[in-house]
Scaffold this motif. Sequence first.
Motif, mmCIF file in Angstrom:
data_model
loop_
_atom_site.group_PDB
_atom_site.id
_atom_site.type_symbol
_atom_site.label_atom_id
_atom_site.label_comp_id
_atom_site.label_asym_id
_atom_site.label_seq_id
_atom_site.Cartn_x
_atom_site.Cartn_y
_atom_site.Cartn_z
ATOM 1 N N PHE A 1 0.835 -0.745 0.234
ATOM 2 C CA PHE A 1 -0.206 -0.545 0.538
ATOM 3 C C PHE A 1 0.683 1.002 -0.415
ATOM 4 N N LEU A 2 1.699 1.436 0.732
ATOM 5 C CA LEU A 2 3.267 2.372 0.283
ATOM 6 C C LEU A 2 3.084 3.197 -0.618
ATOM 7 N N PRO A 3 3.524 2.144 -1.748
ATOM 8 C CA PRO A 3 3.819 3.166 -3.216
ATOM 9 C C PRO A 3 2.573 3.903 -3.425
ATOM 10 N N LYS A 4 1.153 3.641 -2.608
ATOM 11 C CA LYS A 4 0.420 4.777 -3.177
ATOM 12 C C LYS A 4 0.522 6.258 -2.643
ATOM 13 N N MET A 5 0.610 6.558 -1.624
ATOM 14 C CA MET A 5 1.267 7.264 -1.040
ATOM 15 C C MET A 5 2.241 8.576 -1.275
ATOM 16 N N THR A 6 2.541 7.619 -2.831
ATOM 17 C CA THR A 6 3.646 8.447 -3.395
ATOM 18 C C THR A 6 3.103 9.201 -4.479
ATOM 19 N N PRO A 7 3.685 10.576 -4.427
ATOM 20 C CA PRO A 7 2.677 12.602 -4.774
ATOM 21 C C PRO A 7 2.831 11.973 -6.325
ATOM 22 N N LEU B 1 9.876 9.485 -11.612
ATOM 23 C CA LEU B 1 10.216 8.250 -11.790
ATOM 24 C C LEU B 1 10.549 7.657 -12.800
ATOM 25 N N LEU B 2 8.739 7.599 -13.889
ATOM 26 C CA LEU B 2 8.790 6.608 -14.749
ATOM 27 C C LEU B 2 10.406 6.993 -15.956
ATOM 28 N N SER C 1 2.023 2.024 -13.948
ATOM 29 C CA SER C 1 0.465 2.517 -13.631
ATOM 30 C C SER C 1 0.583 1.659 -11.946
ATOM 31 N N LEU C 2 0.958 0.760 -12.656
ATOM 32 C CA LEU C 2 1.208 -0.249 -11.298
ATOM 33 C C LEU C 2 1.595 0.200 -10.169
ATOM 34 N N TRP C 3 2.547 0.382 -10.299
ATOM 35 C CA TRP C 3 3.128 1.178 -8.853
ATOM 36 C C TRP C 3 2.353 1.446 -7.576
ATOM 37 N N THR C 4 0.716 1.696 -8.353
ATOM 38 C CA THR C 4 0.158 2.142 -6.899
ATOM 39 C C THR C 4 -1.214 1.231 -7.134
ATOM 40 N N ASP D 1 -11.578 2.442 -11.462
ATOM 41 C CA ASP D 1 -9.800 2.389 -12.154
ATOM 42 C C ASP D 1 -10.714 2.764 -13.817
ATOM 43 N N SER D 2 -11.223 2.809 -14.192
ATOM 44 C CA SER D 2 -11.980 3.080 -15.391
ATOM 45 C C SER D 2 -11.708 4.614 -15.871
ATOM 46 N N ILE D 3 -13.128 5.388 -14.592
ATOM 47 C CA ILE D 3 -12.974 6.620 -14.189
ATOM 48 C C ILE D 3 -11.812 7.620 -14.309
ATOM 49 N N ASN D 4 -10.756 6.876 -13.512
ATOM 50 C CA ASN D 4 -9.781 7.134 -12.846
ATOM 51 C C ASN D 4 -9.039 7.027 -14.029
ATOM 52 N N ALA D 5 -8.789 6.491 -14.873
ATOM 53 C CA ALA D 5 -7.731 5.887 -16.063
ATOM 54 C C ALA D 5 -8.567 7.451 -17.577
ATOM 55 N N LEU D 6 -10.133 7.282 -17.501
ATOM 56 C CA LEU D 6 -10.075 7.943 -18.441
ATOM 57 C C LEU D 6 -9.647 9.483 -17.969
ATOM 58 N N GLN D 7 -9.424 9.996 -16.620
ATOM 59 C CA GLN D 7 -9.066 11.409 -15.887
ATOM 60 C C GLN D 7 -7.841 11.156 -16.053
ATOM 61 N N SER D 8 -7.459 10.479 -16.320
ATOM 62 C CA SER D 8 -5.468 10.409 -16.552
ATOM 63 C C SER D 8 -4.803 11.997 -16.375
ATOM 64 N N PHE D 9 -3.640 12.476 -16.000
ATOM 65 C CA PHE D 9 -3.799 13.886 -15.937
ATOM 66 C C PHE D 9 -1.973 13.914 -15.138
ATOM 67 N N THR D 10 -1.399 13.250 -13.837
ATOM 68 C CA THR D 10 -0.538 14.025 -13.367
ATOM 69 C C THR D 10 0.864 13.635 -14.240
ATOM 70 N N GLU D 11 0.283 12.036 -13.334
ATOM 71 C CA GLU D 11 2.382 11.421 -13.810
ATOM 72 C C GLU D 11 2.461 11.624 -15.834
#
Length: 310
Positions: free
Chosen positions: A119-125, A132-133, A173-176, A229-239
Amino acid sequence: MPASSARAPRRRSLRWIETRAALLFISPWIVGFVIFTAWPVINSAYLSLTDYDVINDPSFVGLDNYVALFEDPKVGLALRNTFVYTVMSVPTQLVVSLALALLLNSATRATGFFRTAFFLPKMTPPVAIGMLLLMLFNGQSGLVNGFLGIFGIDGPAWTTDPAWVKPGLVLMSLWTVGASVVIILAALRGVPQELYDAALVDGAGWWRRTLRITVPMISPTLFFLFIVDSINALQSFTEAYTAFFGAGNTTYSNDAALFYVIYLFRQAFEFLHMGYASALAWVLFLVIMAVTAVQILVTRRFVHYEGRNS
């Protein structure tokens, strides 16, 4: 006067007191929702019908922004990139999350430690994930290609080859996936052990037990994660923005990573086309609603809810 008639006004009075107390307790949320959610949504609907550049007052243009949106080739490109990324990332994240949750569920020791570690990687900004990518997937000096080189594999140019930009983002994206792992693990703990015992008596192996018992029993959880996850993917932005568009980056294949929300953000805050960006936002809202409705209609027959057939 009958006693029941006398008690009726008293019950109504108590009900009103309880309702008023409940409204008082939730009033901070109501105020926050109206100011920070409802009003911006309503205002963006109005701005989508105007020509607004932040500096000057909005001027009403009707549906011109929507007409321009459908004639803009970049919108089609951004939608295509976003849908391709969504189709690639959502199933991959679900499969990896399920596999990790199954491993954790079968562990007998240090389950709490591994659950926290996943779970900890989920906390990565998200900005840090974007940086990192670039470091991990650099075609010349990245750790991923360095690892592949150990086995004699010539790794691709993840960040410069348009064909590999989105696969690199999917892998990153598997990081989170840690949050999904924890949710699926909780669902796995709720599967009755008696079902597995009966399957063992019938001679069912691990693979059959997983397909016939585990997956159907946790299908509501998988369905929930599929939608979210589909809604989040359709709104992908920051990374993607950090890796390919941040700090005036013009080195990489930006068009391959031009997601819809990135294009929306650039129209709003780089080019100050606020009216046009608001129209883009409303189209995205309608697209997400349509995709979610289709997902619900198509996949609900595969979801098993205990106590009723689906």
